[in-house]
Enzyme design. Structure first.
Site, mmCIF file in Angstrom:
data_model
loop_
_atom_site.group_PDB
_atom_site.id
_atom_site.type_symbol
_atom_site.label_atom_id
_atom_site.label_comp_id
_atom_site.label_asym_id
_atom_site.label_seq_id
_atom_site.Cartn_x
_atom_site.Cartn_y
_atom_site.Cartn_z
ATOM 1 N N HIS A 256 -47.916 99.013 2.436
ATOM 2 C CA HIS A 256 -47.114 99.595 3.519
ATOM 3 C C HIS A 256 -45.609 99.436 3.264
ATOM 4 C CE1 HIS A 256 -50.605 100.598 5.928
ATOM 5 N NE2 HIS A 256 -49.784 101.237 6.747
ATOM 6 N N HIS A 273 -47.778 109.803 6.361
ATOM 7 C CA HIS A 273 -47.816 108.339 6.263
ATOM 8 C C HIS A 273 -48.937 107.877 5.319
ATOM 9 C CE1 HIS A 273 -47.749 104.143 7.695
ATOM 10 N NE2 HIS A 273 -49.071 104.236 7.797
HETATM 11 ZN ZN LIG Z 1 -50.373 102.572 8.247
#
Ligand SMILES: [Zn+2]
Length: 372
Positions: A256, A273
């Site tokens: 992330h 994302h």
């Molecule tokens: Zn995520």
């Protein structure tokens, strides 16, 4: 350090689940009036079902048409409406930003919140956090709330109508959960709620990964024909519930942080994302020096569902050294979850791992061919 596990109070999933929204809310003791923060497409798809299920369960409701950005101004607008209506519960319906707005409003007004995601593109619906943007769509802050949603209701009939790319992006987000959770547990670092992980959270993260490998490609094929199958149900649960519980109660690590680094260059803006997170997983595996067999398993999965394994697939086919440096610096900024890795991570190490991930991914595609 205490171990902390958190989750929504109730998770409901299935074909035509929206028809049971009122009943599910009443079962939790929630009472109206309800203010629904709905994207245009969610309203178009669901307003008919709401008009039945909510009055049937005794809820008066009103719909706020979501402005498109989870911004301070939009949150303020919804708050005014909620107060005028004397709302006693906030319902979010739509993609991540509509749900995040509903959650932020409910937290500010100390009201219960219900999440009705219409896509399975990330693991945000079950969490107790919102990402706030400026009105122009630039990242501003992440807000953590005291409580997870009271109810998350996922209607797979609705998910089955969503674009395949969004389901695949959800798989990318879910792909990171197990690897990041394992790293956090092995390093005994704090999870998103400030506690140590539990065996439960880690087991859910592992089940999330196994479900992707077993059901990912078939679920995608089903969704492409708008068919609801047992495999699609399991995959939607993995993207939404297992990944959500896994990341929040075990923690995040390099994947992330690399995603956040990638957002520092505008060329990646068109990518979702979960697509950037999926590339971040490859980078994490290289940083950690994981065995080739694991890398190969991840590459095979990613390529099979069309998740990016090269920089070119996230808009960075022409990445200059300056861009790479910006990505690496942002990935390793103070407070980033990359520092949950059990060793010190420098920008140079991230830059090397990104270049290597791209080379290994390119080689894989070259040998095995692009996803069919
Ligand atoms: Zn995520």
């Amino acid at each position: 350090m205490l171990s902390v596990f958190c989750s929504p109070s109730r998770y409901t999933q299935g074909k035509d689940a929206t028809k049971f929204l009122g009943q599910e809310m009443a079962a939790l003791g929630l009472v109206g009036p309800a203010l629904i923060v709905a994207s245009k497409s969610a309203d178009a798809l669901l307003s008919g079902a709401w008009a039945q299920t909510l009055p049937d369960a005794g809820f008066v409701h009103q719909v706020h048409h979501f402005g498109g950005e989870c911004s301070i101004a939009e949150i303020a607008r919804v708050k005014v409406e909620a107060c005028q209506q004397q709302a006693r519960v906030i319902v979010g319906a739509g993609g991540g930003k509509a749900l995040d707005t509903a959650r932020a409003v409910a937290a500010d007004l100390n009201l219960p919140v219900v999440s009705c995601p219409t896509v399975a593109s990330s693991d945000a619906p079950c969490s107790a956090l919102s990402i706030i943007y400026t009105d122009e769509g630039v990242f501003r802050e992440m807000r953590l709330f005291r409580r997870n949603p009271d109810l998350v209701l996922v209607d797979t009939q609705v998910i089955a109508q969503s674009p395949a790319r969004l389901l695949v992006a959800g798989m990318g987000d879910a792909l990171s959960t197990w690897f990041e959770a394992k790293t956090c547990v092995e390093g005994s670092v704090r999870n998103m709620r400030g506690g140590a992980s539990t065996r439960s959270a880690l087991a859910l993260a592992q089940l999330c990964y196994r479900t992707l490998l077993e059901d990912g490609t078939d679920a995608l094929a089903a969704l492409r024909t708008k068919s609801i199958t047992a495999g699609l149900e399991r995959l939607v649960e993995a993207n939404t519930l297992l990944s959500g519980l896994g990341f929040e109660s075990s923690g995040l690590a390099a994947a992330h942080a690399v995603h956040n680094g990638l957002t520092a260059v505008p060329e990646t803006r068109a990518y979702l994302h979960g697509e950037k997170v999926a590339f971040g997983v490859l980078v994490q595996l290289i940083l950690e020096g994981q065995p080739h067999s694991i890398m190969e398993e991840v590459l095979r999965f990613s390529a099979s569902v069309g998740l990016p394994v090269t920089l070119a697939e996230i808009g960075l086919g022409q990445m200059t050294p300056d861009m790479l440096e910006r990505v690496a610096l942002r990935s390793t900024a103070k407070g980033e979850t990359i520092h949950n890795e059990p060793f010190e991570v420098s920008p140079e190490m991230v830059a090397d791992a990104i270049r290597a991930a791209d080379a290994i991914g390119s080689e894989w595609l070259h040998t095995h061919g692009p996803p069919g």
